[in-house]
Motif scaffolding. Structure first.
Motif, PDB file in Angstrom:
ATOM      1  N   LEU A 290      59.223  80.897  -6.403  1.00  0.00           N
ATOM      2  CA  LEU A 290      60.132  81.631  -5.520  1.00  0.00           C
ATOM      3  C   LEU A 290      59.353  82.588  -4.622  1.00  0.00           C
ATOM      4  N   ILE A 291      58.433  83.333  -5.190  1.00  0.00           N
ATOM      5  CA  ILE A 291      57.632  84.281  -4.405  1.00  0.00           C
ATOM      6  C   ILE A 291      56.840  83.558  -3.327  1.00  0.00           C
ATOM      7  N   ARG A 292      56.227  82.458  -3.678  1.00  0.00           N
ATOM      8  CA  ARG A 292      55.419  81.723  -2.697  1.00  0.00           C
ATOM      9  C   ARG A 292      56.274  81.146  -1.571  1.00  0.00           C
ATOM     10  N   SER A 293      57.518  80.856  -1.877  1.00  0.00           N
ATOM     11  CA  SER A 293      58.399  80.325  -0.833  1.00  0.00           C
ATOM     12  C   SER A 293      58.827  81.402   0.152  1.00  0.00           C
ATOM     13  N   ILE A 294      58.749  82.674  -0.253  1.00  0.00           N
ATOM     14  CA  ILE A 294      59.166  83.789   0.620  1.00  0.00           C
ATOM     15  C   ILE A 294      57.953  84.421   1.293  1.00  0.00           C
ATOM     16  N   LYS A 295      56.975  84.853   0.485  1.00  0.00           N
ATOM     17  CA  LYS A 295      55.757  85.491   1.001  1.00  0.00           C
ATOM     18  C   LYS A 295      54.569  85.003   0.178  1.00  0.00           C
ATOM     19  N   PRO A 296      53.896  84.002   0.636  1.00  0.00           N
ATOM     20  CA  PRO A 296      52.773  83.438  -0.128  1.00  0.00           C
ATOM     21  C   PRO A 296      51.661  84.445  -0.432  1.00  0.00           C
ATOM     22  N   SER A 297      51.567  85.511   0.343  1.00  0.00           N
ATOM     23  CA  SER A 297      50.484  86.482   0.127  1.00  0.00           C
ATOM     24  C   SER A 297      50.745  87.393  -1.073  1.00  0.00           C
ATOM     25  N   VAL A 298      51.990  87.469  -1.530  1.00  0.00           N
ATOM     26  CA  VAL A 298      52.325  88.341  -2.670  1.00  0.00           C
ATOM     27  C   VAL A 298      51.813  87.701  -3.958  1.00  0.00           C
ATOM     28  N   LYS A 299      51.031  88.431  -4.706  1.00  0.00           N
ATOM     29  CA  LYS A 299      50.451  87.916  -5.942  1.00  0.00           C
ATOM     30  C   LYS A 299      51.402  88.118  -7.121  1.00  0.00           C
ATOM     31  N   LEU A 300      51.462  87.119  -7.978  1.00  0.00           N
ATOM     32  CA  LEU A 300      52.246  87.248  -9.203  1.00  0.00           C
ATOM     33  C   LEU A 300      51.331  87.757 -10.305  1.00  0.00           C
ATOM     34  N   GLU A 301      51.748  88.849 -10.925  1.00  0.00           N
ATOM     35  CA  GLU A 301      50.977  89.482 -11.979  1.00  0.00           C
ATOM     36  C   GLU A 301      51.839  89.574 -13.238  1.00  0.00           C
ATOM     37  N   ALA A 302      51.201  89.795 -14.365  1.00  0.00           N
ATOM     38  CA  ALA A 302      51.945  90.002 -15.615  1.00  0.00           C
ATOM     39  C   ALA A 302      51.127  90.901 -16.522  1.00  0.00           C
ATOM     40  N   TRP A 303      51.840  91.698 -17.297  1.00  0.00           N
ATOM     41  CA  TRP A 303      51.213  92.512 -18.344  1.00  0.00           C
ATOM     42  C   TRP A 303      51.734  92.025 -19.685  1.00  0.00           C
ATOM     43  N   ALA A 304      50.848  91.953 -20.682  1.00  0.00           N
ATOM     44  CA  ALA A 304      51.267  91.626 -22.050  1.00  0.00           C
ATOM     45  C   ALA A 304      50.264  92.221 -23.024  1.00  0.00           C
ATOM     46  N   ALA A 305      50.740  92.478 -24.240  1.00  0.00           N
ATOM     47  CA  ALA A 305      49.886  93.064 -25.274  1.00  0.00           C
ATOM     48  C   ALA A 305      48.786  92.092 -25.676  1.00  0.00           C
ATOM     49  N   CYS A 306      47.640  92.651 -26.053  1.00  0.00           N
ATOM     50  CA  CYS A 306      46.451  91.843 -26.327  1.00  0.00           C
ATOM     51  C   CYS A 306      46.507  91.131 -27.671  1.00  0.00           C
ATOM     52  N   TRP A 307      47.304  91.626 -28.624  1.00  0.00           N
ATOM     53  CA  TRP A 307      47.295  91.056 -29.967  1.00  0.00           C
ATOM     54  C   TRP A 307      48.066  89.723 -29.982  1.00  0.00           C
ATOM     55  N   PHE A 308      47.408  88.700 -29.488  1.00  0.00           N
ATOM     56  CA  PHE A 308      48.020  87.386 -29.303  1.00  0.00           C
ATOM     57  C   PHE A 308      48.502  86.796 -30.625  1.00  0.00           C
ATOM     58  N   GLN A 309      47.858  87.120 -31.720  1.00  0.00           N
ATOM     59  CA  GLN A 309      48.221  86.547 -33.008  1.00  0.00           C
ATOM     60  C   GLN A 309      49.644  86.915 -33.443  1.00  0.00           C
ATOM     61  N   PHE A 310      50.254  87.876 -32.730  1.00  0.00           N
ATOM     62  CA  PHE A 310      51.643  88.251 -33.015  1.00  0.00           C
ATOM     63  C   PHE A 310      52.579  88.000 -31.833  1.00  0.00           C
ATOM     64  N   ARG A 311      52.051  87.451 -30.736  1.00  0.00           N
ATOM     65  CA  ARG A 311      52.882  87.249 -29.546  1.00  0.00           C
ATOM     66  C   ARG A 311      53.894  86.114 -29.727  1.00  0.00           C
ATOM     67  N   HIS A 312      53.703  85.233 -30.718  1.00  0.00           N
ATOM     68  CA  HIS A 312      54.703  84.201 -30.966  1.00  0.00           C
ATOM     69  C   HIS A 312      56.051  84.809 -31.354  1.00  0.00           C
TER      70      HIS A 312
END
Length: 558
Positions: A403-425
């Motif tokens: 959706l973002i790329r269809s409107i403004k391709p220059s806008v970057k998609l970012e995400a934040w998530a906790a580092c402890w992947f062993q519990f991210r499930h």
């Protein structure tokens, strides 16, 4: 007196004339005693010609002649002004780390001493610090005052980004002037970008005014009132772009709490009343809103939630000149969610058959004091449940990217998530690459389909939430930044740009964490603005990245 002298003189002559002379003795041909080979050293009967030693008089001189701080491979030579009694020196920000604990070499007047002892490590970075030089006599002394000045710090070659948490930092951002001042301070501190929260997690209202969906927040968590006379997001964009800094918005995707504005309440009542997560408890399945201590999470599987999320993304990217869109809370709240009818139907479609006993055939709970506790009944079905939830979140990330790329391709998609992947499930959040098989080969809850549910490829930037208290340590038990760095690189590889994010609220050293992050990541994001209220963190962050730049050959003192 003349009469006495005449009288004594003839008397003395008479005495001498009456004294008999000693007889002369002829010398023998040979000495009676053999002489030794070495002549004996008889003590001289002559009086010593050496003058007697004068008693030592302690010196009264108490001058500091020179001083050098031993700061790594580039010591700092101070300038001594004897008239003003000052010690002046300049330092690079990379040297600030050493100045806080270093020894010094000094040259003093003969016999003089300095306190505190410069040969012992101490903090020489303190402002207006004083030392005392005491003469050999112990009575005369002079005090010298330090005057230090940092050399201009270079701008980092890697992105340095500040996260602005709305609930904690809004008190600094209530006017245009306040925003402009704080953005200037960030720029001066080496920051090149900002991530600003435009909806607090415990809110349904927006912190931007150009919205057809939500109303502008009136109050935030803790009762902080919001200035209704200016658009915070637009003001932040203007202040950042004026200085060549980037601005990304952070949006809490699935959290939604009681609205404070009439506009948001109307949308909430018409569209989202029946769209919240249903949690599994020992007493059965209940709406998450019945737990006042929980963040209220919308159900990702509900069609109305999908519409809401896409509409929000669309209007933000369309109405504001942002540089990035950062996903936050793009997940389930915990492993107890979601067990709604919508999720059951979608899961049964995913596995191709019905679940007769929902959800007891694959999962039960026996304790509500910890929402992370659960019991696995059917391991195969449970792994399918874990994989399905991860595919739901992956689907959102992919669609938002498109959706973002269809409107403004220059806008970057970012995400934040906790580092402890062993519990991210537990939250359905596979932030690794969909080409990585790390989960299925390391964790009992993952299968090959879980591997394929990674979403790193759909991101431009991933902010690894390294919110730990320890920087160094290679084992999992160390729970360190270094360990989770290795884990993240195994999971993500080259799928997207990787920033390290750390939280100062954990008590971690902002200086050492910045230094480590600069050496090992593509960029740095620091959480968050309100913790920078004092000057110390601004200087420590500069010191951290300058030290890393110096080691990498990106910066010199010339």
């Amino acid at each position: 007196m003349k009469i006495k002298r005449l009288f004594l003189f003839p008397l003395l002559v008479g005495v001498l004339m009456c004294t008999p002379k000693p007889a002369l003795v002829e010398p023998s041909a040979e000495p009676s005693v053999e002489p030794s080979e070495e002549p004996s050293a008889e003590p001289s009967q002559e009086p010593s010609e050496e003058p007697s030693q004068e008693p030592h008089i302690p010196s009264t001189e108490c001058q500091l002649l020179s001083m050098k701080f031993l700061t790594g491979d580039c010591p700092i030579e101070a300038v001594i002004d004897e008239k003003a009694r000052t010690i002046t020196f300049e330092y690079g920000y990379d040297q600030l780390h050493y100045l806080r604990s270093c020894a010094a070499e000094v040259s003093l007047s003969e016999g003089a001493k300095m306190t505190p002892d410069p040969t012992k490590k101490q903090d020489f970075s303190r402002s207006a610090m004083q030392v005392r030089v005491t003469a050999e006599d112990g009575k005369h002394y002079q005090k010298y005052t330090f005057h230090s000045k940092p050399l201009p710090a270079p701008r980092p070659n890697k992105p340095l980004v500040m996260w602005i948490d709305a609930a904690h930092s809004y008190s600094y951002l209530k006017t245009e002037e306040a925003v402009d001042n704080i953005v200037q301070k960030m720029y001066d501190g080496g920051f090149s970008g900002v991530v600003v929260e435009v909806k607090a997690p415990k809110s349904g209202d927006a912190l931007y005014q150009k919205s057809d969906i939500l109303g502008y927040a009136r109050t935030l968590e803790g009762g902080v009132s919001v200035n209704q006379n200016f658009d915070l997001l637009q003001v932040m964009i203007d202040a950042c772009h004026k200085r060549g800094m980037t601005l990304s918005v952070s949006y809490c995707i699935f959290t939604f709490a009681e609205p404070t504005s009439a506009k948001t309440r109307q949308y909430y009542e018409e569209n989202l009343q029946d769209a919240f997560c249903q949690e599994l408890l020992t007493t059965g399945i209940q709406d998450i809103r019945q737990d006042e201590n929980d963040y209220w999470f919308l159900n990702p599987s509900h069609p109305k939630v999908h519409t809401y999320v896409m509409d929000v993304v669309r209007e933000l990217v369309t109405n504001y000149d942002i540089d990035g869109f950062a996903l936050d809370y793009c997940r389930y709240p915990n492993i107890r969610s979601d067990f709604s009818d919508e999720s059951r139907a979608a899961f049964e479609t995913y596995i191709g058959h019905a679940v007769e006993n929902w959800p007891a055939d694959f999962m039960t709970v026996s304790d509500d004091s910890n929402k992370g506790t659960y019991n696995v009944k059917n391991p195969v079905l449970f792994k399918q449940w874990m994989a399905w939830r991860a595919t739901v979140i992956q689907g959102y990330v992919r669609e938002i990217r498109d959706l973002i790329r269809s409107i403004k391709p220059s806008v970057k998609l970012e995400a934040w998530a906790a580092c402890w992947f062993q519990f991210r499930h537990e939250t359905g959040q596979n932030w690794g690459s969909y080409e990585s098989n790390w989960p299925s080969t390391h964790y009992s809850w993952a299968n090959a389909d879980y591997d394929k549910a990674g979403y790193a490829e759909y991101l431009d930037i991933f902010h690894l939430g390294n919110y730990v208290k320890t920087i160094y340590g290679k084992s999992e038990s160390s729970w360190s930044m270094e360990y989770f760095t290795g884990l993240a690189k195994n999971l993500i590889g080259d799928a997207c740009t990787l920033y390290n994010s750390f939280g100062l609220y954990t008590g971690i050293s902002s200086e050492e964490a910045t230094y480590y992050s600069y050496l090992h990541y593509d960029g740095i994001m620091i959480f968050e603005l309100s913790t920078f209220a004092g000057q110390q963190h601004w200087d420590k962050v500069r010191s951290g990245y300058c030290r890393a730049m110096y080691e990498l050959g990106e910066y010199t003192h010339e």
